[in-house]
Structure formats: C-alpha cells, structure tokens
Design an enzyme around this catalytic site. Structure first.
Site, PDB file in Angstrom:
ATOM      1  N   GLY A  84    -109.794-102.353 -68.593  1.00  0.00           N
ATOM      2  CA  GLY A  84    -109.962-100.917 -68.744  1.00  0.00           C
ATOM      3  C   GLY A  84    -110.109-100.596 -70.211  1.00  0.00           C
ATOM      4  N   TYR A  85    -110.452 -99.357 -70.496  1.00  0.00           N
ATOM      5  CA  TYR A  85    -110.724 -98.947 -71.868  1.00  0.00           C
ATOM      6  C   TYR A  85    -109.741 -97.880 -72.318  1.00  0.00           C
ATOM      7  CZ  TYR A  85    -114.738-101.879 -71.608  1.00  0.00           C
ATOM      8  OH  TYR A  85    -115.525-102.992 -71.489  1.00  0.00           O
ATOM      9  N   LEU A  86    -109.199 -98.075 -73.517  1.00  0.00           N
ATOM     10  CA  LEU A  86    -108.232 -97.154 -74.088  1.00  0.00           C
ATOM     11  C   LEU A  86    -108.910 -96.006 -74.829  1.00  0.00           C
ATOM     12  CD1 LEU A  86    -105.728 -99.842 -75.396  1.00  0.00           C
ATOM     13  CD2 LEU A  86    -105.605 -98.527 -73.271  1.00  0.00           C
TER      14      LEU A  86
END
Length: 170
Positions: free
Chosen positions: A29-31
């Site tokens: 996932g991407y922060l």
C-alpha cells in the site's frame, strides 16, 4: 540503492510458468496518496510492502519512465502490517514469480483482488539501453504507461480498464 532502471512488459502466454524458480505473495500500500503523485504535487511515492515475515518501506521518485530514484528499508513486520491496515487507502495484492534468463531475472507479478487478471513482467537493468534476452513469452513494453504502476492500480484497478487498455493500447 539510489537508481532503479526497470522495464515492464505484458506477456504473450503462460509459458513462463514452467520456468519459475520461486514465488512469494506480497501485499503493498502507499503512505502518500496516489492522487498526490499522479497530479504532480509530490516528488515521490512512499510504499509499505509485506511479504511472508518481512516488511519494507520503499521511496520512489514520481518521474515517469524506466529510470527512477528508489530507496528501500526493512521495517519490523508488525510495523509494516500496522501501516498497511491503518495508514493506506488501499492495497495491491500479488504473487511475484521469479524467472532467470541469461544474466537477468524477470519478476512476474500476478495480481489479485480488483486487479485480478493482470500479469506483467519486469526486468531490472544496469542501463536504460542495456540488452537482455527476450523470452518468447515477453510481449509489449508498457514501461511508459502509468496505469501499469502499482501505485495507480489502487486508484484505478485493472477491473475498471477498457478493453483497449487491457490489451496495452495507449
């Protein structure tokens, strides 16, 4: 790490499956929100990836193309799992298969969930114009198409693509 030079391809068949040396399931996932990167308001994406009992943070420049800045750091598994669950707006799930060819190793990502049906091969190079052995199952180079970036598969998954996009048309 510093610079990553990577080319991404569609596949013409499943013949690669007979050559797989190992595989591993990954969730990432991407922060930093995908919209910030694709709109140009961010110079990088920050990703968390968990695979088995390992986790990493990855920072990659948001420039398009085959050559980008990249840095990767191991983090405790519990931290990686917590970041995925609490800080990411969505995840990409895939199995990464490894296929050696000549002096290179292809990483073939087989996606699941909203990206089910998408399978792409990547090869890392030492130079953008470096020659490498092209297996018969390796198809069109899609390195220049942002829709194939894992970051963009969260906001606009493969299941939402048109038939032309699924075939790799621009």
């Amino acid at each position: 790490m510093g610079t990553e030079i990577e080319r991404k391809f569609l596949l013409t068949s499943d013949a690669w499956r007979a050559e797989v040396s190992r595989s591993r399931r990954m969730v990432q996932g991407y922060l930093i929100a995908a919209s910030a990167v694709t709109s140009g308001t961010s110079k990088s994406s920050v990703r968390v990836r968990v695979s088995g009992d390992e986790a990493w943070l990855n920072i990659k420049s948001s420039t398009l193309g085959v050559e980008r800045q990249e840095y990767e750091y191991a983090v405790p598994l519990a931290d990686g799992e917590a970041m995925l669950a609490q800080l990411c707006d969505g995840v990409v799930e895939k199995i990464r298969h490894y296929v050696a060819r000549g002096d290179h190793e292809f990483e073939i990502d087989e996606f699941f969930g909203a990206n089910d049906g998408l399978v792409v091969a990547e090869v890392e190079l030492d130079a953008a114009d470096e020659a490498f052995e092209r297996p018969a199952w390796l198809g069109r180079d899609v390195s220049h198409l942002p829709r194939y970036y894992n970051l963009n598969l969260i906001g606009r998954p493969f299941s939402a693509w048109t038939a032309a996009e699924r075939e790799g048309s621009d």
